[in-house]
Design a protein around this motif. Sequence first.
Motif, PDB file in Angstrom:
ATOM      1  N   GLY A 235       0.807  -1.212   0.000  1.00 28.51           N
ATOM      2  CA  GLY A 235       0.000   0.000   0.000  1.00 28.51           C
ATOM      3  C   GLY A 235       0.839   1.261   0.000  1.00 28.51           C
ATOM      4  N   PRO A 236       0.189   2.397  -0.240  1.00 28.42           N
ATOM      5  CA  PRO A 236       0.897   3.660  -0.370  1.00 28.42           C
ATOM      6  C   PRO A 236       1.195   4.349   0.958  1.00 28.42           C
ATOM      7  CG  PRO A 236      -1.409   3.980  -0.839  1.00 28.42           C
ATOM      8  CD  PRO A 236      -1.224   2.502  -0.576  1.00 28.42           C
ATOM      9  N   VAL A 237       0.684   3.812   2.054  1.00 33.31           N
ATOM     10  CA  VAL A 237       0.899   4.437   3.364  1.00 33.31           C
ATOM     11  C   VAL A 237       1.487   3.396   4.314  1.00 33.31           C
ATOM     12  CG1 VAL A 237      -0.211   5.584   5.325  1.00 33.31           C
ATOM     13  CG2 VAL A 237      -1.015   6.035   2.997  1.00 33.31           C
ATOM     14  N   THR A 238       2.558   3.788   5.004  1.00 35.16           N
ATOM     15  CA  THR A 238       3.229   2.900   5.961  1.00 35.16           C
ATOM     16  C   THR A 238       3.301   3.618   7.298  1.00 35.16           C
ATOM     17  OG1 THR A 238       4.582   1.982   4.181  1.00 35.16           O
ATOM     18  CG2 THR A 238       5.347   1.609   6.426  1.00 35.16           C
ATOM     19  N   ALA A 239       2.951   2.911   8.368  1.00 37.46           N
ATOM     20  CA  ALA A 239       3.023   3.490   9.713  1.00 37.46           C
ATOM     21  C   ALA A 239       4.076   2.741  10.516  1.00 37.46           C
ATOM     22  CB  ALA A 239       1.660   3.405  10.406  1.00 37.46           C
ATOM     23  N   LEU A 240       5.066   3.471  10.988  1.00 34.79           N
ATOM     24  CA  LEU A 240       6.137   2.889  11.791  1.00 34.79           C
ATOM     25  C   LEU A 240       5.913   3.202  13.261  1.00 34.79           C
ATOM     26  CD1 LEU A 240       9.267   3.743   9.619  1.00 34.79           C
ATOM     27  CD2 LEU A 240       8.014   1.588   9.729  1.00 34.79           C
ATOM     28  N   CYS A 241       6.066   2.170  14.085  1.00 34.61           N
ATOM     29  CA  CYS A 241       5.850   2.309  15.527  1.00 34.61           C
ATOM     30  C   CYS A 241       6.900   3.227  16.136  1.00 34.61           C
ATOM     31  CB  CYS A 241       5.924   0.933  16.187  1.00 34.61           C
ATOM     32  SG  CYS A 241       5.756   0.964  17.979  1.00 34.61           S
ATOM     33  N   ARG A 242       6.457   4.114  17.003  1.00 30.59           N
ATOM     34  CA  ARG A 242       7.418   4.890  17.785  1.00 30.59           C
ATOM     35  C   ARG A 242       7.137   4.779  19.270  1.00 30.59           C
ATOM     36  NH1 ARG A 242       6.448  10.911  18.731  1.00 30.59           N
ATOM     37  NH2 ARG A 242       4.250  11.174  18.306  1.00 30.59           N
ATOM     38  N   CYS A 243       6.140   3.972  19.640  1.00 25.38           N
ATOM     39  CA  CYS A 243       5.847   3.791  21.068  1.00 25.38           C
ATOM     40  C   CYS A 243       6.613   2.605  21.651  1.00 25.38           C
ATOM     41  CB  CYS A 243       4.346   3.595  21.285  1.00 25.38           C
ATOM     42  SG  CYS A 243       3.724   1.946  20.858  1.00 25.38           S
ATOM     43  N   GLY A 244       7.060   1.672  20.790  1.00 30.03           N
ATOM     44  CA  GLY A 244       7.815   0.515  21.253  1.00 30.03           C
ATOM     45  C   GLY A 244       6.962  -0.656  21.691  1.00 30.03           C
ATOM     46  N   HIS A 245       5.659  -0.591  21.546  1.00 34.07           N
ATOM     47  CA  HIS A 245       4.781  -1.650  22.044  1.00 34.07           C
ATOM     48  C   HIS A 245       4.119  -2.484  20.950  1.00 34.07           C
ATOM     49  CE1 HIS A 245       5.018  -0.546  26.294  1.00 34.07           C
ATOM     50  NE2 HIS A 245       5.106   0.702  25.854  1.00 34.07           N
ATOM     51  N   SER A 246       4.396  -2.221  19.697  1.00 32.25           N
ATOM     52  CA  SER A 246       3.778  -2.978  18.617  1.00 32.25           C
ATOM     53  C   SER A 246       4.224  -4.438  18.662  1.00 32.25           C
ATOM     54  CB  SER A 246       4.163  -2.373  17.265  1.00 32.25           C
ATOM     55  OG  SER A 246       3.680  -3.183  16.216  1.00 32.25           O
ATOM     56  N   GLU A 247       3.306  -5.334  18.346  1.00 31.85           N
ATOM     57  CA  GLU A 247       3.634  -6.753  18.203  1.00 31.85           C
ATOM     58  C   GLU A 247       4.087  -7.043  16.773  1.00 31.85           C
ATOM     59  OE1 GLU A 247       3.536  -9.058  20.685  1.00 31.85           O
ATOM     60  OE2 GLU A 247       2.999  -7.429  22.063  1.00 31.85           O
ATOM     61  N   ASN A 248       4.113  -6.032  15.940  1.00 34.39           N
ATOM     62  CA  ASN A 248       4.484  -6.180  14.536  1.00 34.39           C
ATOM     63  C   ASN A 248       5.552  -5.152  14.162  1.00 34.39           C
ATOM     64  OD1 ASN A 248       4.335  -7.203  11.900  1.00 34.39           O
ATOM     65  ND2 ASN A 248       2.814  -5.677  11.300  1.00 34.39           N
ATOM     66  N   LYS A 249       6.552  -4.999  15.019  1.00 35.90           N
ATOM     67  CA  LYS A 249       7.615  -4.023  14.745  1.00 35.90           C
ATOM     68  C   LYS A 249       8.335  -4.377  13.451  1.00 35.90           C
ATOM     69  CE  LYS A 249       8.574  -3.079  19.610  1.00 35.90           C
ATOM     70  NZ  LYS A 249       7.944  -4.209  20.286  1.00 35.90           N
ATOM     71  N   PRO A 250       8.729  -3.399  12.710  1.00 35.69           N
ATOM     72  CA  PRO A 250       8.788  -1.988  13.025  1.00 35.69           C
ATOM     73  C   PRO A 250       7.492  -1.238  12.707  1.00 35.69           C
ATOM     74  CG  PRO A 250       9.819  -2.334  10.908  1.00 35.69           C
ATOM     75  CD  PRO A 250       9.396  -3.693  11.415  1.00 35.69           C
ATOM     76  N   PHE A 251       6.442  -1.977  12.406  1.00 37.32           N
ATOM     77  CA  PHE A 251       5.199  -1.319  11.993  1.00 37.32           C
ATOM     78  C   PHE A 251       4.266  -1.100  13.180  1.00 37.32           C
ATOM     79  CE2 PHE A 251       6.800  -3.883   8.479  1.00 37.32           C
ATOM     80  CZ  PHE A 251       7.047  -2.880   7.561  1.00 37.32           C
TER      81      PHE A 251
ATOM     82  N   ASP B  98       0.832  -1.336  15.068  1.00 41.63           N
ATOM     83  CA  ASP B  98      -0.346  -2.218  15.047  1.00 41.63           C
ATOM     84  C   ASP B  98      -1.490  -1.645  15.882  1.00 41.63           C
ATOM     85  OD1 ASP B  98       0.421  -2.621  17.647  1.00 41.63           O
ATOM     86  OD2 ASP B  98       0.567  -4.804  17.515  1.00 41.63           O
ATOM     87  N   GLY B  99      -1.370  -0.395  16.258  1.00 43.36           N
ATOM     88  CA  GLY B  99      -2.416   0.248  17.052  1.00 43.36           C
ATOM     89  C   GLY B  99      -2.210   0.113  18.555  1.00 43.36           C
ATOM     90  N   SER B 100      -1.154  -0.584  18.980  1.00 39.62           N
ATOM     91  CA  SER B 100      -0.923  -0.788  20.414  1.00 39.62           C
ATOM     92  C   SER B 100      -0.688   0.519  21.165  1.00 39.62           C
ATOM     93  CB  SER B 100       0.273  -1.721  20.637  1.00 39.62           C
ATOM     94  OG  SER B 100      -0.021  -3.025  20.194  1.00 39.62           O
ATOM     95  N   HIS B 101      -0.280   1.568  20.471  1.00 37.06           N
ATOM     96  CA  HIS B 101      -0.040   2.852  21.144  1.00 37.06           C
ATOM     97  C   HIS B 101      -1.299   3.336  21.866  1.00 37.06           C
ATOM     98  CE1 HIS B 101      -1.333   3.847  17.004  1.00 37.06           C
ATOM     99  NE2 HIS B 101      -1.990   4.823  17.608  1.00 37.06           N
ATOM    100  N   LYS B 102      -2.459   2.998  21.319  1.00 37.66           N
ATOM    101  CA  LYS B 102      -3.721   3.404  21.973  1.00 37.66           C
ATOM    102  C   LYS B 102      -3.933   2.592  23.245  1.00 37.66           C
ATOM    103  CE  LYS B 102      -5.809   4.497  17.545  1.00 37.66           C
ATOM    104  NZ  LYS B 102      -6.634   3.926  16.491  1.00 37.66           N
ATOM    105  N   ARG B 103      -3.662   1.292  23.166  1.00 35.59           N
ATOM    106  CA  ARG B 103      -3.858   0.390  24.312  1.00 35.59           C
ATOM    107  C   ARG B 103      -2.976   0.789  25.487  1.00 35.59           C
ATOM    108  NH1 ARG B 103      -0.799  -3.724  25.521  1.00 35.59           N
ATOM    109  NH2 ARG B 103       0.039  -3.934  23.422  1.00 35.59           N
ATOM    110  N   VAL B 104      -1.729   1.184  25.202  1.00 36.32           N
ATOM    111  CA  VAL B 104      -0.795   1.503  26.286  1.00 36.32           C
ATOM    112  C   VAL B 104      -0.848   2.970  26.685  1.00 36.32           C
ATOM    113  CG1 VAL B 104       0.735  -0.388  25.631  1.00 36.32           C
ATOM    114  CG2 VAL B 104       1.184   1.919  24.756  1.00 36.32           C
ATOM    115  N   GLY B 105      -1.643   3.761  25.980  1.00 31.57           N
ATOM    116  CA  GLY B 105      -1.763   5.173  26.325  1.00 31.57           C
ATOM    117  C   GLY B 105      -0.513   5.977  26.025  1.00 31.57           C
ATOM    118  N   PHE B 106       0.155   5.624  24.914  1.00 30.17           N
ATOM    119  CA  PHE B 106       1.371   6.349  24.524  1.00 30.17           C
ATOM    120  C   PHE B 106       1.067   7.842  24.395  1.00 30.17           C
ATOM    121  CE2 PHE B 106       4.131   7.847  20.936  1.00 30.17           C
ATOM    122  CZ  PHE B 106       5.338   7.802  21.617  1.00 30.17           C
ATOM    123  N   GLN B 107       1.891   8.642  25.029  1.00 30.23           N
ATOM    124  CA  GLN B 107       1.700  10.091  25.010  1.00 30.23           C
ATOM    125  C   GLN B 107       2.959  10.752  24.472  1.00 30.23           C
ATOM    126  OE1 GLN B 107      -1.131  12.036  26.343  1.00 30.23           O
ATOM    127  NE2 GLN B 107      -2.026  10.028  25.952  1.00 30.23           N
TER     128      GLN B 107
END
Length: 69
Positions: free
Chosen positions: A34-50, A52-61
């Motif tokens: 796809g044309p859009v790639t999201a890279l994790c910067r919270c460190g909690h993704s189960e699919n690093k380096p991408f 996976d939405g875990s930043h919401k679960r852990v309350g990354f601020q």
Amino acid sequence: MAELKVTVRPNGPYVIQGPVQVVDWHGHPYPVSGPVTALCRCGHSENKPFCDGSHKRVGFQHEEPAPAE
Ligand code: FES
């Protein structure tokens, strides 16, 4: 050559718009689709380096806007 755009999302990932290749430290590519790639910067993704939405679960601020021009 078109310039890639990387958007730092508030409390979320780095979102890259445009075709991009993501490689590991050996230069081996991760599958990217796809044309859009999201890279994790919270460190909690189960699919690093991408993201996976875990930043919401852990309350990354982290909301640090770029300096005003
Ligand atoms: S930024 Fe989304 S899972 Fe880490």
